[in-house]
Design an enzyme around this catalytic site. Structure first.
Site, PDB file in Angstrom:
ATOM      1  N   TRP A 109       0.837  -1.212   0.000  1.00 34.44           N
ATOM      2  CA  TRP A 109       0.000   0.000   0.000  1.00 34.44           C
ATOM      3  C   TRP A 109       0.862   1.249   0.000  1.00 34.44           C
ATOM      4  O   TRP A 109       0.561   2.225  -0.697  1.00 34.44           O
ATOM      5  CB  TRP A 109      -0.971  -0.014   1.184  1.00 34.44           C
ATOM      6  CG  TRP A 109      -1.926  -1.161   1.118  1.00 34.44           C
ATOM      7  CD1 TRP A 109      -2.026  -2.191   2.003  1.00 34.44           C
ATOM      8  CD2 TRP A 109      -2.901  -1.419   0.092  1.00 34.44           C
ATOM      9  NE1 TRP A 109      -3.001  -3.066   1.587  1.00 34.44           N
ATOM     10  CE2 TRP A 109      -3.551  -2.616   0.431  1.00 34.44           C
ATOM     11  CE3 TRP A 109      -3.284  -0.752  -1.070  1.00 34.44           C
ATOM     12  CZ2 TRP A 109      -4.575  -3.170  -0.361  1.00 34.44           C
ATOM     13  CZ3 TRP A 109      -4.298  -1.290  -1.859  1.00 34.44           C
ATOM     14  CH2 TRP A 109      -4.921  -2.484  -1.487  1.00 34.44           C
ATOM     15  N   ASP A 140      -1.659   6.503   6.272  1.00 38.71           N
ATOM     16  CA  ASP A 140      -2.724   5.587   5.878  1.00 38.71           C
ATOM     17  C   ASP A 140      -2.980   4.694   7.091  1.00 38.71           C
ATOM     18  O   ASP A 140      -2.101   3.929   7.506  1.00 38.71           O
ATOM     19  CB  ASP A 140      -2.230   4.764   4.674  1.00 38.71           C
ATOM     20  CG  ASP A 140      -3.252   3.738   4.189  1.00 38.71           C
ATOM     21  OD1 ASP A 140      -4.267   3.526   4.868  1.00 38.71           O
ATOM     22  OD2 ASP A 140      -3.001   3.144   3.118  1.00 38.71           O
ATOM     23  N   LYS A 169     -12.209  -2.265   7.035  1.00 36.66           N
ATOM     24  CA  LYS A 169     -11.478  -3.126   7.966  1.00 36.66           C
ATOM     25  C   LYS A 169     -11.999  -2.980   9.390  1.00 36.66           C
ATOM     26  O   LYS A 169     -12.216  -3.970  10.060  1.00 36.66           O
ATOM     27  CB  LYS A 169      -9.986  -2.803   7.917  1.00 36.66           C
ATOM     28  CG  LYS A 169      -9.246  -3.469   6.771  1.00 36.66           C
ATOM     29  CD  LYS A 169      -9.004  -2.604   5.594  1.00 36.66           C
ATOM     30  CE  LYS A 169      -8.505  -3.376   4.404  1.00 36.66           C
ATOM     31  NZ  LYS A 169      -7.636  -2.579   3.550  1.00 36.66           N
TER      32      LYS A 169
HETATM   33  C1  LIG Z   1      -7.088  -2.144   2.371  1.00 36.46           C
HETATM   34  C2  LIG Z   1      -6.068  -1.088   2.371  1.00 36.46           C
HETATM   35  C3  LIG Z   1      -6.009  -0.106   1.369  1.00 36.46           C
HETATM   36  C4  LIG Z   1      -6.941  -0.108   0.185  1.00 36.46           C
HETATM   37  O1  LIG Z   1      -8.146   0.423   0.540  1.00 36.46           O
HETATM   38  P1  LIG Z   1      -9.307   0.656  -0.542  1.00 36.46           P
HETATM   39  O2  LIG Z   1     -10.362   1.269   0.338  1.00 36.46           O
HETATM   40  O3  LIG Z   1      -9.673  -0.652  -1.109  1.00 36.46           O
HETATM   41  O4  LIG Z   1      -8.805   1.606  -1.564  1.00 36.46           O
HETATM   42  C5  LIG Z   1      -5.055   0.875   1.465  1.00 36.46           C
HETATM   43  N1  LIG Z   1      -4.199   0.912   2.496  1.00 36.46           N
HETATM   44  C6  LIG Z   1      -4.210  -0.016   3.472  1.00 36.46           C
HETATM   45  C7  LIG Z   1      -3.235   0.069   4.594  1.00 36.46           C
HETATM   46  C8  LIG Z   1      -5.152  -1.041   3.441  1.00 36.46           C
HETATM   47  O5  LIG Z   1      -5.163  -1.964   4.414  1.00 36.46           O
END
Ligand SMILES: *Cc1c(COP(=O)(O)O)cnc(C)c1O
Length: 360
Positions: A102, A172, A196
């Site tokens: 990511w 993030d 999540k």
């Molecule tokens: C799942 C995830 C993403 C992707 O998220 P989307 O909402 O599908 O774009 C990005 N960063 C992290 C750390 C993730 O766990």
């Protein structure tokens, strides 16, 4: 059929009490004779949901006054572009720490909009650790430093927040939001996709310090401009109404049933420890991440044999354990144990691991 223990990395489990409440209110929310799914986003009833969700998030996460909370769409992946479009505008420079898939995607997206430096990376050991960052690591004229706080695929997390001094730190937090208290004031901006730990997929949360709003690149699309969403209180266009409502229920659950983030943290460490302790004592299973950088949300492990891993994943289904397979990038197994995974699920997993190890 009985509810399964779903160890998926996302979308993932939601608390059962939340799902039950949503089911009870599905056809008739708060005596309105309609479902939240059918409501006008301009109605008083929905605006109350929006305000309540925002207030609860501010309270549960202890978000300081000088930060705005935005409810957006497009997933965390859209933030990979939205962050540079809005924030890489002073010197058109930014720093990225590469700790996995990511973080790499965020970096690659940002390179479309300016000069991005990789100031540290753990790629040399397949992202199994978090690189050290001292204050000299950061470019003096960077507009921001970007990190991925919890690395969902590799099961690592920053256990110490880097001190970037005056440079805004962006993180993030898709796979660790609400898993434990976080000092929001150390960040310029935090973002997370909801699927999540927050709500069903489709809602994205941005928490942004007010002084960082309002200076986007001239060609920034309207929907990618933080100012547009901040000045319309996330009602510039139709927001993901039902997901916001689900987020409200999840926040109520954290506050009222789980005892807030301090207690959530205790529960999450307890769950993670059950698995890590077993991994550390096992002769068959091996943990992937450096112990000092272990995630409490995603536990990655394997038997070091593809054949045994496959057997493990397949037999797990008999114990109501599903989606325990690792990400296709690294194989093996991954137990994503977000807030809504009950401790009984983790105990079942450890019990199954013990059985499997004894019987091979
Ligand atoms: C799942 C995830 C993403 C992707 O998220 P989307 O909402 O599908 O774009 C990005 N960063 C992290 C750390 C993730 O766990």
């Amino acid at each position: 059929m009985e509810r399964v223990f779903n160890f998926s990395a996302g979308p993932s489990m939601l608390p059962e009490t939340v799902l039950k409440k949503a089911a009870r209110e599905l056809l008739n929310y708060n005596n309105t004779g309609q479902s939240v799914m059918e409501m006008s986003h301009r109605s008083t009833e929905f605006k109350n949901i929006l305000v309540k969700t925002k207030t609860l998030l501010r309270e549960v996460m202890n978000i300081p006054e000088n930060y705005k909370v935005l409810f957006l769409q497009g997933g965390a992946s859209s933030q990979f572009a939205m962050v540079p479009l809005n924030l890489m505008t002073k010197n058109n420079k930014s720093d990225y720490v590469i700790t996995g898939n990511w973080a790499t995607k965020a970096y690659l997206e940002a390179t479309n909009f300016g000069n991005c430096n990789i100031i540290a990376s753990s790629k040399d050991k397949n992202f199994s650790y978090i690189p050290d960052l001292n204050s000299e690591a950061f470019s003096k004229d960077a507009d921001y430093v970007h990190i991925c706080l919890n690395n969902t695929i590799y099961g690592t997390k920053f256990n110490k927040i880097p001190d970037t001094k005056d440079i805004p730190l962006i993180a993030d937090i898709s796979s660790c939001i609400l898993s434990e208290p976080i000092d929001v004031s150390k960040f310029g901006l935090l973002y997370a996709g909801a699927q999540k730990n927050l709500a069903p997929a489709g809602l994205t949360i941005v928490i942004i310090r007010e002084d960082l709003i309002g200076n986007p690149m001239s060609f920034t699309p309207t929907m990618f401009n933080y100012k547009v969403h901040a000045s319309s209180d996330s009602l510039y266009n139709t927001p993901p109404c039902y997901n916001i409502y689900m987020c409200m229920l999840v926040l109520e659950w954290i506050k009222n049933e789980m005892g807030g983030l301090e207690n959530m943290k205790k529960v999450n460490y307890k769950k993670a420890k059950l698995i890590y302790n077993y991994l550390d004592s096992s002769k068959l299973f091996h943990g992937f991440a450096e112990p000092k950088d272990r995630s409490i949300m995603n536990v990655v492990f394997s038997t070091l044999s593809d054949k045994l891993d496959k057997q493990f994943i397949s037999k797990a289904k008999n114990f109501n354990i599903i989606n325990i397979n690792g990400h296709r990038k690294i194989g093996g197994m991954r137990a994503s144990i977000y807030n809504a995974m009950p401790i009984e699920g983790v105990m079942s997993l450890v019990e199954f691991m013990e059985k499997f190890e004894k019987n091979i």
